[in-house]
Scaffold this motif. Sequence first.
Motif, PDB file in Angstrom:
ATOM      1  N   MET A 126       0.834  -1.208   0.000  1.00 43.93           N
ATOM      2  CA  MET A 126       0.000   0.000   0.000  1.00 43.93           C
ATOM      3  C   MET A 126       0.867   1.256   0.000  1.00 43.93           C
ATOM      4  N   VAL A 127       2.009   1.197   0.683  1.00 43.32           N
ATOM      5  CA  VAL A 127       2.952   2.325   0.633  1.00 43.32           C
ATOM      6  C   VAL A 127       3.424   2.533  -0.800  1.00 43.32           C
ATOM      7  N   ALA A 128       3.795   1.437  -1.464  1.00 39.82           N
ATOM      8  CA  ALA A 128       4.291   1.532  -2.836  1.00 39.82           C
ATOM      9  C   ALA A 128       3.227   2.080  -3.782  1.00 39.82           C
ATOM     10  N   MET A 129       1.954   1.809  -3.480  1.00 41.53           N
ATOM     11  CA  MET A 129       0.846   2.292  -4.303  1.00 41.53           C
ATOM     12  C   MET A 129       0.425   3.711  -3.939  1.00 41.53           C
ATOM     13  N   GLY A 130       0.974   4.237  -2.839  1.00 38.23           N
ATOM     14  CA  GLY A 130       0.562   5.552  -2.377  1.00 38.23           C
ATOM     15  C   GLY A 130      -0.770   5.535  -1.654  1.00 38.23           C
ATOM     16  N   ALA A 131      -1.196   4.352  -1.178  1.00 37.93           N
ATOM     17  CA  ALA A 131      -2.511   4.213  -0.542  1.00 37.93           C
ATOM     18  C   ALA A 131      -2.482   4.505   0.953  1.00 37.93           C
ATOM     19  N   GLU A 157      13.525  -3.905   9.864  1.00 39.15           N
ATOM     20  CA  GLU A 157      13.067  -2.731   9.127  1.00 39.15           C
ATOM     21  C   GLU A 157      11.706  -2.942   8.481  1.00 39.15           C
ATOM     22  N   HIS A 158      11.425  -4.171   8.052  1.00 35.96           N
ATOM     23  CA  HIS A 158      10.174  -4.441   7.343  1.00 35.96           C
ATOM     24  C   HIS A 158       8.999  -4.723   8.276  1.00 35.96           C
ATOM     25  N   ASP A 159       9.242  -4.797   9.592  1.00 33.86           N
ATOM     26  CA  ASP A 159       8.182  -5.135  10.546  1.00 33.86           C
ATOM     27  C   ASP A 159       7.222  -3.965  10.748  1.00 33.86           C
ATOM     28  N   LEU A 160       5.941  -4.247  10.667  1.00 33.77           N
ATOM     29  CA  LEU A 160       4.914  -3.229  10.857  1.00 33.77           C
ATOM     30  C   LEU A 160       4.663  -3.001  12.345  1.00 33.77           C
ATOM     31  N   ARG A 182       8.685   1.673   4.687  1.00 32.51           N
ATOM     32  CA  ARG A 182       8.572   2.746   3.694  1.00 32.51           C
ATOM     33  C   ARG A 182       8.436   2.208   2.273  1.00 32.51           C
ATOM     34  N   GLY A 183       8.260   0.936   2.158  1.00 28.68           N
ATOM     35  CA  GLY A 183       8.109   0.298   0.859  1.00 28.68           C
ATOM     36  C   GLY A 183       8.411  -1.182   0.986  1.00 28.68           C
TER      37      GLY A 183
END
Length: 350
Positions: A126-131, A157-160, A182-183
């Motif tokens: 969703m970050v990559a899509m700008g959502a 780094e990838h953990d939400l 961030r992506g």
Amino acid sequence: MELKAGATKQDIREQIWDYMESKNLADFPRPVHHRIPNFKGSHLAGQNIKELEAFGRTQEIKVDPDKPLEGVRLLALQGVRNYSVPIGLDASVLVDMVVVGSVAVSEQGWRLGKGEGYADLEYAMMVAMGAVREETPVVTIVHDCQVVPIPEALLEEHDLTVDYVLTPTRVIRTGCQRPKPRGITWSKISPEMLRRIPVLRDLRRQEQQAGKDVALRGELLHPCATTPSRLHGAGCPPTTTATVHVGGLPAGARVGELKRALREHGAAPLRLAWQGPGPPAVLSYRDQASAERAVACLQALHLGTSRLCVELAEPPGDKGAASLGVLPTLDRPQQAHDWPREPPEGCSLE
């Protein structure tokens, strides 16, 4: 609940799952192991989302399909005519709130899922899509026993992370300042996951065209190629791999459990081939040195209470050696090797 000293992510998951089953806190489906646990009181916990000011302003909400989030999905659907409408990468959607399931979460907002990484990945997509934006609130709904002091050192780094934790008795505002993904971290994505998710392939193509590094987990970048390739590029010689055999796998084991165990021991292979109970699992590594390091790291490998037998396959060219993509048929060892209790320090295949 007090966590065991030095617990890994998987240790924490197992402790939560075991506790919820032993105290009969779980609801259908059971057992809760290897799931986002559904728990008694999940609908009550979900009702607490109405106390969040952000929920009252929400126009677009993304709720994961986990069973304990069912109550929130019903709340979100009240008065809604258009729902579950597929959207493309070019859709101009801005999500106002994200609701995810968890196995464990801390009051600081550190979160653990079941170990497959899908919630982290969906957010990153969703970050990559700008959502979504950095300020988009992330909410999780758990039983009170799932709120535990997770060490921040376990996070990657990838953990939400989450901004709100809702339980049947509490509404926790975490005030989390740790940056969310961030992506997409492509090095954490397996080829198998890429095959399953068409939109992920489209995103990868877009980012590759933009010049970003989109090498997947276990991919090699060949000197004669400008893009990563799992095997070999046009005009390049085939990649030489070495294999490791893992025997003694318990009858009820799942491939996801084995993958998690390999990652946690720092020994994720390029490929994993397993035909289920009986033959050993076959792990393919970049070269003989990588395979030997993997064997050293996996000396204390267990699945549940079963200690596994890990050994190098015969190198290419030797009798009985396996080429890439061909499963060897080896006799299973009659006795498990007496491996050390703890893996050697500094295990890493990087």
